[in-house]
Scaffold this active site. Structure first.
Site, PDB file in Angstrom:
ATOM      1  N   GLU A 243       8.247   4.951   1.558  1.00 41.92           N
ATOM      2  CA  GLU A 243       7.675   5.455   2.812  1.00 41.92           C
ATOM      3  C   GLU A 243       8.734   6.160   3.636  1.00 41.92           C
ATOM      4  OE1 GLU A 243       4.253   2.079   3.606  1.00 41.92           O
ATOM      5  OE2 GLU A 243       6.345   1.598   4.007  1.00 41.92           O
TER       6      GLU A 243
ATOM      7  N   GLU B 184       7.165  -8.659   8.990  1.00 41.42           N
ATOM      8  CA  GLU B 184       8.053  -8.093  10.008  1.00 41.42           C
ATOM      9  C   GLU B 184       7.440  -7.850  11.377  1.00 41.42           C
ATOM     10  OE1 GLU B 184       9.225  -7.213   5.960  1.00 41.42           O
ATOM     11  OE2 GLU B 184       7.546  -6.252   7.010  1.00 41.42           O
TER      12      GLU B 184
ATOM     13  N   ASP C 169      -3.062  -5.476  -1.097  1.00 44.39           N
ATOM     14  CA  ASP C 169      -3.550  -6.593  -1.893  1.00 44.39           C
ATOM     15  C   ASP C 169      -4.343  -7.521  -0.977  1.00 44.39           C
ATOM     16  OD1 ASP C 169      -1.629  -8.894  -0.891  1.00 44.39           O
ATOM     17  OD2 ASP C 169      -0.353  -7.160  -1.287  1.00 44.39           O
TER      18      ASP C 169
END
Length: 252
Positions: free
Chosen positions: A13, A195, A218
């Protein structure tokens, strides 16, 4: 408008964002590489968050103290918890909570000691801009499910944007028993990651607007590890790029 900081959860990313920036310059502070530049007419600093709450908190603190960021946007992936949150969907946080914070019996479970609260709200205007950008990204196809290895996990409906509670903890939730326990303890939680709540606490302490957006990789169960890397490459990094671009164009 100030400097917007982008914290990316995954190296893929981060690289996709850097590839879109025309003039980034690398600056190293306390270990991480920070990339300072411009994109869509906005001054940016982009950095890999690191995995876990301590890494995210350290990185966020450096963004605020060393780079004078006036807003922080976190982009990454997460496991889905909400019943209708499926692989390929996007969740934009309205609030964040540490699901592994437990100083009981001194304090209630999940409460941050000394703060008197467990849920930290995101910045409404920034989060709404992110949600609008995510909706546009999915509508134009960057987040649509394709015929790749994730078909065994994904339903065939189009991806959706959800807004609500994201929970964070210092473990990768990858079993049905763990995800079931989280749903029972926090029935309104939409997604779980490692996070966001740490970033939220730092930004809360500094009084700085922030937003957290996660693409669902997921269902935080026994199949959570399946094709994770391929999902990042084929779906998540493209969604992150379009969400950041759209947020910048919304002018938040």
């Amino acid at each position: 408008m100030g400097r917007l900081a982008i914290m990316a959860a995954m190296p893929q990313e981060l690289q996709t964002l850097l590839d879109a920036m025309p003039d980034e310059t690398r600056v190293r502070r306390a270990g991480p590489d920070f990339w300072v530049g411009h994109w869509e007419g906005r001054e940016l600093v982009v950095v890999l968050s690191g995995i876990g709450k301590v890494a995210a908190a350290t990185t966020a603190t450096l963004l605020l103290t060393e780079f004078q960021a006036t807003q922080i946007l976190f982009v990454g992936v997460a496991g889905g918890l909400g019943a209708d949150v499926q692989v390929g969907d996007v969740v934009v946080a309205t609030e964040l909570l540490q699901h592994d914070m437990d100083a009981s019996p001194l304090f209630p479970r999940f409460e941050i000691p000394g703060q008197g609260l467990s849920r930290l709200p995101t910045h409404t205007a920034l989060s709404n801009a992110v949600a609008a950008a995510a909706t546009q990204a999915l509508a134009t196809g960057s987040g649509r499910r394709t015929t790749h290895a994730l078909d065994a996990l994904a339903t065939q409906r189009d991806a959706r944007v959800h807004q609500g509670l994201i929970v964070s903890g210092d473990r990768f939730v990858s079993s049905a028993s763990e995800s079931t326990a989280l749903r029972q303890a926090l029935p309104d939680a939409l997604a779980v990651e490692m996070e966001g709540a740490a970033l939220a606490q730092v930004c809360h302490d500094f009084g700085v607007p922030f937003a957290v957006v996660r693409t669902i990789s997921d269902r935080a169960d026994d199949t959570a590890h399946v094709d994770f890397g391929r999902f990042i490459d084929e779906v998540a990094r493209h969604v992150a790029l379009d969400i950041v671009r759209g947020t910048l164009r919304h002018g938040s």
